[in-house]
Design a protein around this motif. Sequence first.
Motif, mmCIF file in Angstrom:
data_model
loop_
_atom_site.group_PDB
_atom_site.id
_atom_site.type_symbol
_atom_site.label_atom_id
_atom_site.label_comp_id
_atom_site.label_asym_id
_atom_site.label_seq_id
_atom_site.Cartn_x
_atom_site.Cartn_y
_atom_site.Cartn_z
ATOM 1 N N GLY A 127 0.805 -1.206 0.000
ATOM 2 C CA GLY A 127 0.000 0.000 0.000
ATOM 3 C C GLY A 127 0.844 1.265 0.000
ATOM 4 N N VAL A 146 -4.834 -0.592 0.119
ATOM 5 C CA VAL A 146 -6.031 0.257 0.048
ATOM 6 C C VAL A 146 -7.074 -0.283 -0.919
ATOM 7 C CG1 VAL A 146 -4.801 2.350 0.729
ATOM 8 C CG2 VAL A 146 -4.926 1.731 -1.705
ATOM 9 N N THR A 147 -6.834 -1.467 -1.485
ATOM 10 C CA THR A 147 -7.804 -2.080 -2.396
ATOM 11 C C THR A 147 -7.939 -3.564 -2.083
ATOM 12 O OG1 THR A 147 -6.088 -2.602 -4.029
ATOM 13 C CG2 THR A 147 -7.242 -0.500 -4.287
ATOM 14 N N GLU A 290 -12.896 1.021 -6.416
ATOM 15 C CA GLU A 290 -11.715 0.374 -5.833
ATOM 16 C C GLU A 290 -10.428 0.964 -6.402
ATOM 17 O OE1 GLU A 290 -10.447 -3.074 -4.350
ATOM 18 O OE2 GLU A 290 -11.574 -1.921 -2.888
ATOM 19 N N ASN A 293 -8.804 4.296 -5.225
ATOM 20 C CA ASN A 293 -7.972 4.353 -4.017
ATOM 21 C C ASN A 293 -6.489 4.288 -4.352
ATOM 22 O OD1 ASN A 293 -10.250 4.446 -2.381
ATOM 23 N ND2 ASN A 293 -10.355 2.226 -2.163
ATOM 24 N N GLU A 294 -6.143 3.554 -5.402
ATOM 25 C CA GLU A 294 -4.745 3.485 -5.828
ATOM 26 C C GLU A 294 -4.372 4.692 -6.685
ATOM 27 O OE1 GLU A 294 -3.921 -0.211 -7.716
ATOM 28 O OE2 GLU A 294 -4.136 -1.391 -5.880
ATOM 29 N N ALA A 297 -3.770 7.734 -4.531
ATOM 30 C CA ALA A 297 -2.851 7.579 -3.400
ATOM 31 C C ALA A 297 -1.688 8.564 -3.517
ATOM 32 C CB ALA A 297 -2.327 6.153 -3.339
#
Length: 336
Positions: A127, A146-147, A290, A293-294, A297
């Motif tokens: 992450g 985070v996923t 989902e 979130n990446e 980041a």
Amino acid sequence: MKERVFITGASGFIGYHLVQAALEAGLEVHAAVRPSSNLALLTRLKSAYSDLAFVNTDFSSKNNLLALLKSGNYNYIIHGAGLTRAKTPSAYNLVNADYTLSLAEAAMASGIPLKRFVFLSSLAAIGPRAYDEKQPITESSSPAPVTDYGRSKLLAEQYLEKLTGLPLTIIRPTAVYGPGEKDLFVLFKTLNSGLDAYIGSKPQRLSFVYVQDLVDATLAALKEPGSQTKVYNISDGKAYDRYALADCFKAWSGKKAFRMHLPVALIRMIAGVLDLAYSSSSATPVLNKEKLNELTAPNWICSIDAARSNLNYQPRYDLAAGMAETLAWYKENRWL
């Protein structure tokens, strides 16, 4: 007699490059494929290399895996098969974690002369970190994926690390790009149309790795001695801001693109609509809640000191050099 490697995920973007490099390195390659796999590129390789064989693989059957591995009598296994998009955590976990465990258990029970089991995980298993975090992500950083994708890769790592006696190397690449990659290609196609769009306006610290550098590190991991578990983060060793990919594209193409920042709330709403629209489909949209979130980041910078020291990993491509080859391939193959 040549040593034999079993490569899963062989028909995918990274898998194809792994198969090609393994053949060039003098290994006999058995490429795991499914009836639904697109074998166009691999078939071209097969016409050039007699040491490439296709193996139909059913990861859902431990008995079939055991028979397949016994028949192949493999010296090495590179497990790159997995899901990068799925609708539920259970779907990710089944393919990315449970199937990985089944393959490793079958390898240990088969009695094959296995020297190394290399698992292609992801930096997503650890992450991202805060933007102002001074230390890069290391192999010992506390995981905080985070996923669901990242959590499934972390679960796979945890499963494998519990198998006593498995000669295991875990490779955690950051964002991988190169000829034939399709997800980042969406960005290049958008830039080619004249739009340079971003989600939100907050700064980001990003890392990338050109596919050939990842392949080099993976093949080097095959030669690690002993049965100890090793883990390596893989990038090109550099840090980039959020505009670096677009800047490389513009420098290569000579084109201008209008830069704009879209509100995160708006993109999240669009992602929610796409998730709903695809709810009854077997497909999953490239943009979903989902994935956001990446994508949003703040910091994906990782250390590659361990790989440098133990694998003699020396990245040959920074982003500018890798992008030049990647974009030339897209143009030559009429993707752009």
